[in-house]
Design a protein around this motif. Structure first.
Motif, PDB file in Angstrom:
ATOM      1  N   LYS A  80       0.813  -1.207   0.000  1.00 28.16           N
ATOM      2  CA  LYS A  80       0.000   0.000   0.000  1.00 28.16           C
ATOM      3  C   LYS A  80       0.853   1.267   0.000  1.00 28.16           C
ATOM      4  O   LYS A  80       0.317   2.371  -0.095  1.00 28.16           O
ATOM      5  CB  LYS A  80      -0.945  -0.002   1.200  1.00 28.16           C
ATOM      6  CG  LYS A  80      -1.950  -1.156   1.159  1.00 28.16           C
ATOM      7  CD  LYS A  80      -2.984  -1.046   2.266  1.00 28.16           C
ATOM      8  CE  LYS A  80      -4.026  -2.148   2.150  1.00 28.16           C
ATOM      9  NZ  LYS A  80      -5.108  -2.018   3.164  1.00 28.16           N
ATOM     10  N   GLN A  81       2.159   1.106   0.107  1.00 28.11           N
ATOM     11  CA  GLN A  81       3.074   2.250   0.106  1.00 28.11           C
ATOM     12  C   GLN A  81       2.915   3.030  -1.189  1.00 28.11           C
ATOM     13  O   GLN A  81       2.888   2.464  -2.279  1.00 28.11           O
ATOM     14  CB  GLN A  81       4.508   1.739   0.255  1.00 28.11           C
ATOM     15  CG  GLN A  81       5.564   2.833   0.287  1.00 28.11           C
ATOM     16  CD  GLN A  81       6.965   2.263   0.455  1.00 28.11           C
ATOM     17  OE1 GLN A  81       7.129   1.137   0.940  1.00 28.11           O
ATOM     18  NE2 GLN A  81       7.965   3.020   0.057  1.00 28.11           N
ATOM     19  N   TYR A  82       2.831   4.356  -1.090  1.00 25.30           N
ATOM     20  CA  TYR A  82       2.567   5.171  -2.273  1.00 25.30           C
ATOM     21  C   TYR A  82       3.766   5.968  -2.760  1.00 25.30           C
ATOM     22  O   TYR A  82       3.821   6.366  -3.926  1.00 25.30           O
ATOM     23  CB  TYR A  82       1.386   6.114  -2.021  1.00 25.30           C
ATOM     24  CG  TYR A  82       1.485   6.933  -0.757  1.00 25.30           C
ATOM     25  CD1 TYR A  82       2.164   8.145  -0.750  1.00 25.30           C
ATOM     26  CD2 TYR A  82       0.900   6.493   0.426  1.00 25.30           C
ATOM     27  CE1 TYR A  82       2.267   8.903   0.406  1.00 25.30           C
ATOM     28  CE2 TYR A  82       0.991   7.244   1.586  1.00 25.30           C
ATOM     29  CZ  TYR A  82       1.669   8.453   1.562  1.00 25.30           C
ATOM     30  OH  TYR A  82       1.767   9.193   2.715  1.00 25.30           O
ATOM     31  N   THR A  83       4.756   6.237  -1.898  1.00 24.85           N
ATOM     32  CA  THR A  83       5.996   6.881  -2.338  1.00 24.85           C
ATOM     33  C   THR A  83       7.038   5.802  -2.540  1.00 24.85           C
ATOM     34  O   THR A  83       7.358   5.061  -1.603  1.00 24.85           O
ATOM     35  CB  THR A  83       6.485   7.913  -1.310  1.00 24.85           C
ATOM     36  OG1 THR A  83       5.491   8.923  -1.133  1.00 24.85           O
ATOM     37  CG2 THR A  83       7.782   8.576  -1.783  1.00 24.85           C
ATOM     38  N   PRO A  84       7.588   5.663  -3.751  1.00 26.74           N
ATOM     39  CA  PRO A  84       8.479   4.531  -4.033  1.00 26.74           C
ATOM     40  C   PRO A  84       9.855   4.671  -3.404  1.00 26.74           C
ATOM     41  O   PRO A  84      10.364   5.777  -3.212  1.00 26.74           O
ATOM     42  CB  PRO A  84       8.581   4.555  -5.560  1.00 26.74           C
ATOM     43  CG  PRO A  84       8.393   5.994  -5.915  1.00 26.74           C
ATOM     44  CD  PRO A  84       7.369   6.515  -4.932  1.00 26.74           C
ATOM     45  N   GLY A 222      15.894   6.076 -15.304  1.00 28.61           N
ATOM     46  CA  GLY A 222      14.971   7.195 -15.155  1.00 28.61           C
ATOM     47  C   GLY A 222      14.055   7.070 -13.957  1.00 28.61           C
ATOM     48  O   GLY A 222      13.382   8.034 -13.585  1.00 28.61           O
ATOM     49  N   SER A 223      14.013   5.892 -13.337  1.00 27.91           N
ATOM     50  CA  SER A 223      13.143   5.686 -12.175  1.00 27.91           C
ATOM     51  C   SER A 223      13.465   6.671 -11.060  1.00 27.91           C
ATOM     52  O   SER A 223      14.627   6.987 -10.805  1.00 27.91           O
ATOM     53  CB  SER A 223      13.305   4.257 -11.646  1.00 27.91           C
ATOM     54  OG  SER A 223      12.740   3.326 -12.530  1.00 27.91           O
ATOM     55  N   ARG A 224      12.427   7.165 -10.422  1.00 30.29           N
ATOM     56  CA  ARG A 224      12.504   8.118  -9.320  1.00 30.29           C
ATOM     57  C   ARG A 224      13.204   9.421  -9.731  1.00 30.29           C
ATOM     58  O   ARG A 224      13.769  10.119  -8.902  1.00 30.29           O
ATOM     59  CB  ARG A 224      13.172   7.494  -8.082  1.00 30.29           C
ATOM     60  CG  ARG A 224      12.386   6.334  -7.505  1.00 30.29           C
ATOM     61  CD  ARG A 224      13.048   5.738  -6.278  1.00 30.29           C
ATOM     62  NE  ARG A 224      12.713   6.480  -5.078  1.00 30.29           N
ATOM     63  CZ  ARG A 224      13.580   7.211  -4.380  1.00 30.29           C
ATOM     64  NH1 ARG A 224      14.838   7.341  -4.791  1.00 30.29           N
ATOM     65  NH2 ARG A 224      13.209   7.835  -3.299  1.00 30.29           N
ATOM     66  N   THR A 225      13.153   9.730 -11.041  1.00 30.51           N
ATOM     67  CA  THR A 225      13.600  11.023 -11.545  1.00 30.51           C
ATOM     68  C   THR A 225      12.534  11.548 -12.492  1.00 30.51           C
ATOM     69  O   THR A 225      11.630  10.801 -12.923  1.00 30.51           O
ATOM     70  CB  THR A 225      14.936  10.936 -12.317  1.00 30.51           C
ATOM     71  OG1 THR A 225      14.704  10.394 -13.627  1.00 30.51           O
ATOM     72  CG2 THR A 225      15.955  10.085 -11.578  1.00 30.51           C
TER      73      THR A 225
END
Length: 267
Positions: A80-84, A222-225
């Motif tokens: 359920k975590q929404y911020t990766p 590119g993930s988390r950017t």
């Protein structure tokens, strides 16, 4: 609940094969395909879904999974975590994430899923895998298809929506995941620092997979950017918007067999 932009496409040759088109990039989905839908619930998940065929993921055989609204297909436990977080995850959760971000399907969009042995779909998946990995014998016997259709972000005051898909497939020994990106319009929900009007900024979405052993994982470039919004234009199999990985063996980071050098396009 709740880096400056740069995009660089690196490749050793000109991409000439851009098929399938964005409209055909996704495998068929929807209620007319026998799909089920996740509930309209912020940070919601499917129920625990028993698999008719076990799926081997980095040496572990899984017989159940969850489709989580926030862009994650997880084994053993709901997410359920929404911020990766970046991979590898210290807590050992094994999962595949086509686009881990703060989805809010109450504000817009649907999340579909099904497991299938439909001969037509398995034939298409087999053709795709054989094209991308010609030295790996593979005939799909089963697939699980989850599709996020024009889903909104938490806190949105816009009409933006993302459409993407994850497919798990196996011949009972060899396993692949296929991640498809048709339309990406936002990266971040408000609770992750995003702008309510644009869905940009803050901590952007993450794409890839995590085996749970802190060794075998992959972060799609590119993930988390901010660059993750361009994932529809990148690939590791020469099909913009598609990333494919063999995930049954214990390998680090990428596929067990890299496609030929002229068939890779990257961030």
């Amino acid at each position: 609940m709740k880096s400056s932009f740069a995009f660089l496409l690196l490749m050793s040759g000109v991409v000439t094969n851009i098929e399938p088109t964005p409209e055909a990039l996704l495998y068929p989905y929807g209620l007319d395909q026998g799909d089920r839908k996740n509930p309209k619930l912020d940070d919601g998940t499917s129920k625990r879904l028993p698999l008719s065929v076990p799926f081997t993921f980095y040496g572990n055989e899984y017989r159940t999974l969850y489709v989580n609204n926030n862009g994650v297909i997880s084994f053993d436990t709901q997410v359920k975590q929404y911020t990766p977080d970046p991979f590898p995850l210290a807590d050992g959760r094994p999962f595949v994430t086509p686009y881990w971000g703060d989805v809010d399907n109450v504000l817009g969009g649907e999340i579909f899923y099904r497991q299938t042995t439909d001969p037509a779909l398995l034939k298409l998946i087999t053709q795709n895998i054989n094209q991308y990995f010609p030295s790996i014998p593979f005939t799909a016997k089963w697939a699980f298809v989850a599709t996020w259709d024009h889903v909104a972000y938490y806190g949105s005051t816009s009409n933006k929506g993302n459409t993407f898909q994850a497919t798990l497939t196996t011949n009972t020994n060899t396993s692949f995941i296929i991640l498809n990106y048709k339309d990406i319009q936002w990266t971040t929900g408000v609770a992750s620092g995003g702008d309510p009007k644009t869905g940009l900024g803050g901590t952007p979405a993450h794409a890839g997979f995590n085996s749970g052993d802190e060794t075998n994982y992959y972060n799609i470039p590119g993930s988390r950017t901010e660059a993750v919004i361009n994932i529809t234009k990148t690939s590791n199999v020469n099909v913009p918007g598609r990333w494919v990985f063999q995930v049954d063996d214990k390998v680090i980071g990428e596929t067990t067999e890299k496609p030929p050098a002229d068939k890779r396009c990257w961030l």
